[in-house]
Design a protein around this motif. Structure first.
Motif, PDB file in Angstrom:
ATOM      1  N   VAL B  18       0.827  -1.074   0.029  1.00 16.85           N
ATOM      2  CA  VAL B  18      -0.010   0.102   0.124  1.00 16.85           C
ATOM      3  C   VAL B  18       1.034   1.348   0.089  1.00 16.85           C
ATOM      4  CG1 VAL B  18      -1.721   1.092   1.404  1.00 16.85           C
ATOM      5  CG2 VAL B  18      -1.833  -1.281   1.174  1.00 16.85           C
ATOM      6  N   SER B  19       0.524   2.402  -0.864  1.00 15.45           N
ATOM      7  CA  SER B  19       1.233   3.319  -0.879  1.00 15.45           C
ATOM      8  C   SER B  19       1.271   4.232   0.321  1.00 15.45           C
ATOM      9  CB  SER B  19       0.965   4.360  -2.187  1.00 15.45           C
ATOM     10  OG  SER B  19      -0.434   4.968  -1.689  1.00 15.45           O
ATOM     11  N   GLN B  20       2.288   4.900   0.547  1.00 16.90           N
ATOM     12  CA  GLN B  20       2.634   5.798   1.753  1.00 16.90           C
ATOM     13  C   GLN B  20       1.443   6.758   2.203  1.00 16.90           C
ATOM     14  OE1 GLN B  20       3.239   9.152   2.718  1.00 16.90           O
ATOM     15  NE2 GLN B  20       4.011   8.413   4.925  1.00 16.90           N
ATOM     16  N   ASN B  21       0.759   7.162   1.022  1.00 18.81           N
ATOM     17  CA  ASN B  21      -0.607   8.016   1.417  1.00 18.81           C
ATOM     18  C   ASN B  21      -1.888   7.251   1.341  1.00 18.81           C
ATOM     19  OD1 ASN B  21      -1.197   7.191  -1.414  1.00 18.81           O
ATOM     20  ND2 ASN B  21      -0.697   9.367  -2.170  1.00 18.81           N
ATOM     21  N   LEU B  22      -1.851   5.818   1.492  1.00 18.69           N
ATOM     22  CA  LEU B  22      -2.853   4.863   1.438  1.00 18.69           C
ATOM     23  C   LEU B  22      -3.682   5.087   0.218  1.00 18.69           C
ATOM     24  CD1 LEU B  22      -3.645   5.563   5.215  1.00 18.69           C
ATOM     25  CD2 LEU B  22      -2.022   3.683   4.232  1.00 18.69           C
ATOM     26  N   ARG B  23      -3.292   5.649  -0.772  1.00 14.49           N
ATOM     27  CA  ARG B  23      -4.490   5.715  -1.741  1.00 14.49           C
ATOM     28  C   ARG B  23      -4.063   4.707  -3.190  1.00 14.49           C
ATOM     29  NH1 ARG B  23      -3.806  12.361  -2.033  1.00 14.49           N
ATOM     30  NH2 ARG B  23      -4.806  12.639  -0.120  1.00 14.49           N
ATOM     31  N   ARG B  24      -3.165   4.103  -3.052  1.00 18.09           N
ATOM     32  CA  ARG B  24      -2.664   3.259  -4.293  1.00 18.09           C
ATOM     33  C   ARG B  24      -2.210   1.961  -3.515  1.00 18.09           C
ATOM     34  NH1 ARG B  24      -3.922   3.934  -9.448  1.00 18.09           N
ATOM     35  NH2 ARG B  24      -1.821   3.598 -10.101  1.00 18.09           N
ATOM     36  N   ALA B  25      -2.441   0.859  -4.203  1.00 15.52           N
ATOM     37  CA  ALA B  25      -1.927  -0.538  -3.864  1.00 15.52           C
ATOM     38  C   ALA B  25      -1.425  -1.388  -4.987  1.00 15.52           C
ATOM     39  CB  ALA B  25      -2.904  -1.172  -3.047  1.00 15.52           C
ATOM     40  N   ALA B  26      -0.870  -2.247  -4.650  1.00 17.86           N
ATOM     41  CA  ALA B  26      -0.658  -3.055  -5.825  1.00 17.86           C
ATOM     42  C   ALA B  26      -0.383  -4.758  -5.245  1.00 17.86           C
ATOM     43  CB  ALA B  26       1.038  -3.056  -6.403  1.00 17.86           C
ATOM     44  N   VAL B  27      -0.987  -5.628  -5.756  1.00 20.41           N
ATOM     45  CA  VAL B  27      -0.727  -7.091  -5.348  1.00 20.41           C
ATOM     46  C   VAL B  27       0.582  -7.567  -5.326  1.00 20.41           C
ATOM     47  CG1 VAL B  27      -1.253  -9.320  -5.800  1.00 20.41           C
ATOM     48  CG2 VAL B  27      -3.105  -7.709  -6.075  1.00 20.41           C
ATOM     49  N   ALA B  28       0.776  -7.982  -4.234  1.00 22.62           N
ATOM     50  CA  ALA B  28       2.258  -8.214  -3.983  1.00 22.62           C
ATOM     51  C   ALA B  28       2.819  -9.360  -5.011  1.00 22.62           C
ATOM     52  CB  ALA B  28       2.470  -8.714  -2.405  1.00 22.62           C
ATOM     53  N   VAL B  29       3.963  -9.185  -5.421  1.00 23.50           N
ATOM     54  CA  VAL B  29       4.374 -10.196  -6.584  1.00 23.50           C
ATOM     55  C   VAL B  29       5.037 -11.300  -5.643  1.00 23.50           C
ATOM     56  CG1 VAL B  29       5.255  -8.462  -8.170  1.00 23.50           C
ATOM     57  CG2 VAL B  29       6.981  -9.194  -6.482  1.00 23.50           C
ATOM     58  N   PRO B  30       4.877 -12.665  -6.477  1.00 23.29           N
ATOM     59  CA  PRO B  30       5.434 -13.744  -5.692  1.00 23.29           C
ATOM     60  C   PRO B  30       6.668 -13.748  -5.418  1.00 23.29           C
ATOM     61  CG  PRO B  30       4.243 -14.122  -7.735  1.00 23.29           C
ATOM     62  CD  PRO B  30       4.237 -12.913  -7.610  1.00 23.29           C
ATOM     63  N   PRO B  31       7.217 -14.159  -4.238  1.00 24.18           N
ATOM     64  CA  PRO B  31       6.644 -15.676  -3.663  1.00 24.18           C
ATOM     65  C   PRO B  31       5.703 -15.364  -2.530  1.00 24.18           C
ATOM     66  CG  PRO B  31       9.086 -15.202  -2.851  1.00 24.18           C
ATOM     67  CD  PRO B  31       8.614 -14.090  -3.843  1.00 24.18           C
ATOM     68  N   ALA B  32       5.307 -14.290  -1.980  1.00 21.38           N
ATOM     69  CA  ALA B  32       4.604 -14.202  -0.981  1.00 21.38           C
ATOM     70  C   ALA B  32       3.159 -13.964  -1.075  1.00 21.38           C
ATOM     71  CB  ALA B  32       5.188 -13.076   0.037  1.00 21.38           C
ATOM     72  N   ALA B  33       2.171 -14.765  -1.055  1.00 20.48           N
ATOM     73  CA  ALA B  33       0.953 -14.462  -1.421  1.00 20.48           C
ATOM     74  C   ALA B  33       0.053 -13.848  -0.318  1.00 20.48           C
ATOM     75  CB  ALA B  33      -0.027 -15.692  -2.175  1.00 20.48           C
ATOM     76  N   THR B  34       0.521 -14.149   0.792  1.00 20.96           N
ATOM     77  CA  THR B  34      -0.342 -13.702   2.008  1.00 20.96           C
ATOM     78  C   THR B  34       0.816 -13.004   2.800  1.00 20.96           C
ATOM     79  OG1 THR B  34       0.375 -15.688   3.266  1.00 20.96           O
ATOM     80  CG2 THR B  34      -1.842 -15.431   1.822  1.00 20.96           C
ATOM     81  N   LEU B  35       0.208 -12.254   3.835  1.00 20.02           N
ATOM     82  CA  LEU B  35       1.479 -11.650   4.834  1.00 20.02           C
ATOM     83  C   LEU B  35       2.103 -12.465   5.680  1.00 20.02           C
ATOM     84  CD1 LEU B  35       2.569  -8.951   6.169  1.00 20.02           C
ATOM     85  CD2 LEU B  35       0.724  -8.684   7.393  1.00 20.02           C
ATOM     86  N   GLN B  36       1.178 -13.637   6.002  1.00 19.90           N
ATOM     87  CA  GLN B  36       1.772 -14.825   6.614  1.00 19.90           C
ATOM     88  C   GLN B  36       2.810 -15.334   6.167  1.00 19.90           C
ATOM     89  OE1 GLN B  36       0.862 -15.741  10.062  1.00 19.90           O
ATOM     90  NE2 GLN B  36       2.987 -16.741   9.519  1.00 19.90           N
ATOM     91  N   ALA B  37       2.637 -15.705   4.672  1.00 23.15           N
ATOM     92  CA  ALA B  37       3.713 -16.186   4.038  1.00 23.15           C
ATOM     93  C   ALA B  37       5.088 -15.242   3.989  1.00 23.15           C
ATOM     94  CB  ALA B  37       3.176 -16.603   2.553  1.00 23.15           C
ATOM     95  N   ALA B  38       4.843 -14.167   3.766  1.00 23.62           N
ATOM     96  CA  ALA B  38       5.847 -13.239   3.800  1.00 23.62           C
ATOM     97  C   ALA B  38       6.690 -13.103   5.131  1.00 23.62           C
ATOM     98  CB  ALA B  38       5.262 -11.778   3.579  1.00 23.62           C
ATOM     99  N   LEU B  39       5.778 -13.215   6.332  1.00 21.77           N
ATOM    100  CA  LEU B  39       6.555 -13.240   7.568  1.00 21.77           C
ATOM    101  C   LEU B  39       7.173 -14.444   7.764  1.00 21.77           C
ATOM    102  CD1 LEU B  39       3.478 -11.414   9.523  1.00 21.77           C
ATOM    103  CD2 LEU B  39       6.081 -10.685   9.193  1.00 21.77           C
ATOM    104  N   ASP B  40       6.706 -15.537   7.368  1.00 22.44           N
ATOM    105  CA  ASP B  40       7.332 -16.895   7.453  1.00 22.44           C
ATOM    106  C   ASP B  40       8.879 -16.781   6.771  1.00 22.44           C
ATOM    107  OD1 ASP B  40       5.557 -18.202   8.942  1.00 22.44           O
ATOM    108  OD2 ASP B  40       4.587 -18.991   7.034  1.00 22.44           O
ATOM    109  N   ARG B  41       9.042 -16.032   5.801  1.00 27.84           N
ATOM    110  CA  ARG B  41      10.318 -15.980   5.131  1.00 27.84           C
ATOM    111  C   ARG B  41      10.762 -14.593   4.977  1.00 27.84           C
ATOM    112  NH1 ARG B  41      11.246 -18.470   0.357  1.00 27.84           N
ATOM    113  NH2 ARG B  41       9.224 -17.650  -0.331  1.00 27.84           N
ATOM    114  N   TRP B  42      10.707 -13.784   6.039  1.00 31.93           N
ATOM    115  CA  TRP B  42      10.930 -12.294   6.022  1.00 31.93           C
ATOM    116  C   TRP B  42      12.147 -11.809   5.352  1.00 31.93           C
ATOM    117  CZ3 TRP B  42       7.336  -8.602   5.817  1.00 31.93           C
ATOM    118  CH2 TRP B  42       7.652  -7.343   6.332  1.00 31.93           C
ATOM    119  N   MET B  43      13.170 -12.455   5.574  1.00 32.64           N
ATOM    120  CA  MET B  43      14.464 -11.992   5.026  1.00 32.64           C
ATOM    121  C   MET B  43      14.445 -12.116   3.499  1.00 32.64           C
ATOM    122  SD  MET B  43      16.428 -11.345   7.711  1.00 32.64           S
ATOM    123  CE  MET B  43      18.014 -11.202   7.302  1.00 32.64           C
ATOM    124  N   GLN B  44      13.828 -13.192   2.942  1.00 30.11           N
ATOM    125  CA  GLN B  44      13.762 -13.381   1.672  1.00 30.11           C
ATOM    126  C   GLN B  44      12.540 -12.634   0.933  1.00 30.11           C
ATOM    127  OE1 GLN B  44      13.602 -16.641   3.701  1.00 30.11           O
ATOM    128  NE2 GLN B  44      15.706 -16.056   3.723  1.00 30.11           N
TER     129      GLN B  44
END
Lengths: 335, 335
Positions: B18-44
């Motif tokens: 989500v953009s700094q001003n909260l007005r725009r967003a972009a679906v995260a590119v793989p490999p993290a489809a969910t925030l949980q998945a991103a946190l599971d391998r945060w360094m990557q």
């Protein structure tokens, strides 16, 4: 039906159907790869699992293999919620006396229950890593139920039908930390490390006549370092699991896979039948001799928890594990 | 970096930057489809997300879209653990006075913390279904941190580095049930229904100078049915989040995605700056006038919780939601 979870290196393991005598197993056929997935759609998945269970017991399952119970981790290696009661009044009454606590005036009407960590359950034969012997390491043998989704405000009458599986739990406890946490009113947190589970979870009908009034009418056998410690009867619960589930769901939804525990099993004649946790024995010693005599567990000590049916057969397989020092142990990688 | 979770009908939603001003967003590119998945391998996963965030703010992200914050659910719709402290001493001191509780003698050294349900979080604009107005419906505006995996017995010095994200939380509370639960010593259970979360979680550097001593040095703005209720400053925490994380991990591992809350934000001059929960105002009224005057929330009432940075821009987006009756509402299907 008996279900277990094969260790396969993944977070949730692999669902297996386990034979009634715990000697054979078969990987569950799709669509349920994990017990969590099976519970998420129990109405759809249970019939196929039951059919596999029948084949396994009849010796006709095509994919069956000889099972070593040490291949299994906790039936649910992680769960959405873990809510633990203290439903045996003989234990609560004793603890109140020993600690000089005021008993809640409505304690026979409203169960005591706290929420514990459910993201890191320990397998039945796995070591239990803990930070310090000085924390007062104890075991607690208890019965637990696993529910499908329970909507908020479900009544006791309806709650019983949500109980899909039963199992045994070692609700490891750190007693030196517990007294302070109770006195703050915020309840157990540091005093409740990860809990461990029996190899299998079973459907209620597997208990036949021993499942009555939403209680398990069997003894739990507890030994510490190979010596008898107690065999209290789990049927003496002050609340049925139907009431415990309804209490838990009073103001929240319970996701499928939520685990609800009885609290340490305890009987009125604990001087005869023994106890399911060291704290209770120390309480008895305090009443009888003015101070506790038995110490808590040391690193390397082991506990064994098992429940036999009327024919002397193990219902859930045994929990049998050592308490070990967490320091210096390799931690599971973040990935 | 700001991250949110798009409602997509699935249990964990879809991770968006989500953009700094909260007005725009972009679906995260793989490999993290969910925030949980991103946190599971945060360094990557974090470097790629940071790159997307930079492009989004620069207006060069190829897959960006205009964001309505109502498209977002809680950043983590479910989490491995939700541990909530009571880290503002002005609040604790007041509650002790009002309820005649004995303050824990070491309360300045050891945080108060309980475990709440983490399997059913509520989105920032979603109605909060509750069973009864008679339970004493309250809000609690607080700051929360989200950690990567924290091994058991991590020190305070090391714990701060595990804090990956911050967010705002409405820790809804049922006060009529809370007093009894505190007195039993087992702590909050029925008195803590599902919590709700701000639209986005942000990395600490997003707060710039306002992130100091592992505290968020900004006011939280709270309004009830559109009227000002309080703007206490979150920097007055009696413990830093580094200490809270270490307290939580003392005897257990915290899985990546564990959420740790500050407890209701409160300041010593609460008569001037107001409060972040109704219970505190009622406590002040009890001290000043002998009894509480303000009632709790009714069904249909709304609360709004927001935090602005030094330039007056919303950091996390607002929580803005109504409390509604759970009865008669359709329940989410088990599948």
């Amino acid at each position: 039906m008996k279900l277990g979870t094969l260790k396969d290196g993944s977070r949730d393991g692999r669902l297996v159907v386990v034979s009634q005598n715990l000697r054979r197993a078969a990987v569950a056929v799709p669509p349920a790869a994990t017990l969590q997935a099976a519970l998420d759609r129990w109405m759809q998945t249970a019939p196929g699992l039951r059919a596999q269970y029948a084949e396994l017991n009849a010796g006709t399952a095509s994919n069956a293999f000889d099972l070593d119970l040490r291949q299994l981790t906790a039936p649910l290696p992680r769960a959405p919620q873990w809510l633990d009661a203290s439903a045996f009044h003989s234990h609560g009454d004793l603890m109140e006396k020993v600690f000089g606590l005021d008993p809640p005036p409505d304690k026979l009407q409203i169960p005591l229950m706290y929420q514990g960590a459910s993201d890191d359950f320990v397998g039945p034969y796995d070591d239990m890593p803990l930070p310090s012997e000085a924390d007062g390491i104890d075991f607690e043998a208890e019965v637990g139920v696993i529910v499908d989704r329970v909507p908020m405000a479900t009544s006791s009458a309806a709650a019983g039908g949500h109980i899909k599986l039963l199992t045994l739990i070692n609700d490891a406890s750190l007693r030196t930390l517990a007294g302070r946490e109770i006195r703050t009113g915020f309840g157990f947190l540091q005093s409740k490390p990860a809990s461990s589970f029996a190899p299998v979870a079973v459907t209620p009908e597997e208990l036949r006549g021993a499942w009555q009034d939403y209680r398990v009418h069997l003894q739990v056998k507890v030994s510490w370092n190979g010596r008898w410690f107690g065999h209290p009867h789990a049927g003496q619960m002050g609340f049925g699991f139907d009431q415990l589930v309804a209490h838990a769901a009073r103001t929240r939804n319970l996701s499928a896979g939520t685990v609800i525990g009885s609290g340490t099993i305890s009987n009125n004649d604990y001087r005869v039948v023994g106890s399911a946790c060291i704290a209770e024995l120390r309480g008895i010693e305090t009443l009888d001799r003015g101070k506790p005599v038995t110490g808590y567990m040391k690193f390397g000590d082991s506990v064994r928890i098992e429940m036999l049916d009327a024919d002397g057969h193990s219902v859930f397989g045994a929990i049998e594990q050592r308490m070990v020092s967490a320091s210096g142990r390799p931690h599971r990688d973040e990935a």
